[in-house]
Design a protein around this motif. Structure first.
Motif, PDB file in Angstrom:
ATOM      1  N   VAL A 165       0.848  -1.024  -0.027  1.00 13.41           N
ATOM      2  CA  VAL A 165      -0.093   0.265  -0.007  1.00 13.41           C
ATOM      3  C   VAL A 165       0.910   1.357  -0.024  1.00 13.41           C
ATOM      4  O   VAL A 165       1.678   1.609   1.001  1.00 13.41           O
ATOM      5  N   ARG A 166       0.808   2.085  -1.025  1.00 17.30           N
ATOM      6  CA  ARG A 166       1.556   3.398  -1.333  1.00 17.30           C
ATOM      7  C   ARG A 166       3.071   2.984  -1.050  1.00 17.30           C
ATOM      8  O   ARG A 166       3.750   3.560  -0.122  1.00 17.30           O
ATOM      9  N   ARG A 188       3.306  -1.799   8.984  1.00 15.32           N
ATOM     10  CA  ARG A 188       3.895  -1.457   7.647  1.00 15.32           C
ATOM     11  C   ARG A 188       5.230  -1.314   7.697  1.00 15.32           C
ATOM     12  O   ARG A 188       5.705  -0.618   8.520  1.00 15.32           O
ATOM     13  N   THR A 206     -10.005  -1.287   5.193  1.00 19.28           N
ATOM     14  CA  THR A 206      -9.477  -0.429   4.396  1.00 19.28           C
ATOM     15  C   THR A 206      -8.067   0.119   5.382  1.00 19.28           C
ATOM     16  O   THR A 206      -8.329   0.328   6.404  1.00 19.28           O
ATOM     17  N   ASP A 208      -4.811   2.738   5.102  1.00 24.46           N
ATOM     18  CA  ASP A 208      -4.248   3.896   4.392  1.00 24.46           C
ATOM     19  C   ASP A 208      -5.110   4.201   2.960  1.00 24.46           C
ATOM     20  O   ASP A 208      -4.457   4.393   2.203  1.00 24.46           O
ATOM     21  N   GLY A 209      -6.241   4.186   3.202  1.00 34.20           N
ATOM     22  CA  GLY A 209      -7.344   4.586   2.278  1.00 34.20           C
ATOM     23  C   GLY A 209      -7.417   3.815   0.891  1.00 34.20           C
ATOM     24  O   GLY A 209      -8.130   3.797   0.120  1.00 34.20           O
ATOM     25  N   GLN A 210      -6.558   2.387   1.213  1.00 31.62           N
ATOM     26  CA  GLN A 210      -6.842   1.453   0.268  1.00 31.62           C
ATOM     27  C   GLN A 210      -7.827  -0.016   0.831  1.00 31.62           C
ATOM     28  O   GLN A 210      -7.180  -0.222   2.028  1.00 31.62           O
ATOM     29  N   GLN A 211      -8.515  -0.437  -0.070  1.00 37.02           N
ATOM     30  CA  GLN A 211      -9.462  -1.526   0.481  1.00 37.02           C
ATOM     31  C   GLN A 211      -8.622  -2.760   0.285  1.00 37.02           C
ATOM     32  O   GLN A 211      -8.039  -2.887  -0.897  1.00 37.02           O
ATOM     33  N   LEU A 212      -8.615  -3.422   1.408  1.00 38.51           N
ATOM     34  CA  LEU A 212      -7.995  -4.750   1.322  1.00 38.51           C
ATOM     35  C   LEU A 212      -9.111  -5.817   1.535  1.00 38.51           C
ATOM     36  O   LEU A 212      -9.841  -5.430   1.907  1.00 38.51           O
TER      37      LEU A 212
END
Length: 219
Positions: A165-166, A188, A206, A208-212
């Motif tokens: 993620v990012r 992380r 979700t 860090d703004g990303q859905q997993l």
């Protein structure tokens, strides 16, 4: 008519003596030979040594090891423990919901006991009892914890999600306890933090703004 001379008389007496001597010798030989000889006593046969055999050690009783997940808390209520068993192999997750966590794995023996190992010397020793719960101890991060994990009903159990993620490597673990409470950590790039809540029905979360999607963890 002349009388026999002394020489004739002497010869007759000698012949008679020889005859008598021969007769005595023959009789004595027969007497000796007719005496039965005693057989030497026979030694009693020694009894054959008896072999002693050591009875085999009783093998541990084999118990039923169903494929299932188990979830519960440590005895001091500081952390949660979950174990998933598939085909007599197990994976476990220890988590305090803040910073301390450990993934462990190993085999389940025929008697239901297990010794699961993780990084940094972490060890979980447990025993499956009647297929309903696992009780034991966990040595994680220098601490020693007793625990009991009951068989979990869906959606309870152990979940995991890994992704990038990012640009950061994300590894998340969740334990859904009986009653629905969740305990988890998301790491992380090696930095652990309390995990956001997942949807236990779908595993959606979700980060860090990303859905997993967190999926049931299996060995």
């Amino acid at each position: 008519m002349k009388r026999p001379g002394p020489l004739f008389t002497l010869l007759a007496g000698l012949l008679l003596g020889l005859f008598m001597l021969s007769l005595n010798a023959t009789t004595g030989s027969e007497a000796v030979s007719s005496t039965p000889k005693k057989k030497p006593p026979t030694a009693a046969a020694s009894p054959a040594p008896t072999k002693t055999t050591t009875p085999p050690s009783p093998s541990p009783s084999r118990v039923s090891v169903p494929d299932a997940s188990y979830a519960g808390r440590t005895d001091d209520d500081s952390s949660a423990v979950a174990v998933t068993v598939r085909d007599r192999k197990a994976i476990a997750y220890f988590c305090d919901g803040r910073a301390k966590e450990s993934w462990l794995k190993g085999d389940v023996k025929d008697d239901g006991s297990m010794r699961l190992t993780g990084k940094n010397g972490d060890v979980l020793n447990g025993t499956l009892k009647e297929g309903k719960r696992i009780s034991g101890t966990a040595d994680v991060g220098g601490g020693h914890y007793g625990f009991t994990a009951d068989k979990a009903k869906k959606p309870g159990g152990l979940y995991r999600a890994t992704a990038t993620v990012r640009g950061a490597k994300v590894d998340g673990g969740w334990i859904v306890l009986p009653g629905g409470k969740q305990v988890g950590i998301v790491t992380r790039d090696g930095d652990p933090q309390a995990a956001p809540v997942i949807d236990p029905e779908t595993g959606a979360v979700t980060v860090d703004g990303q859905q997993l999607t967190a999926r049931p963890a299996t060995p």
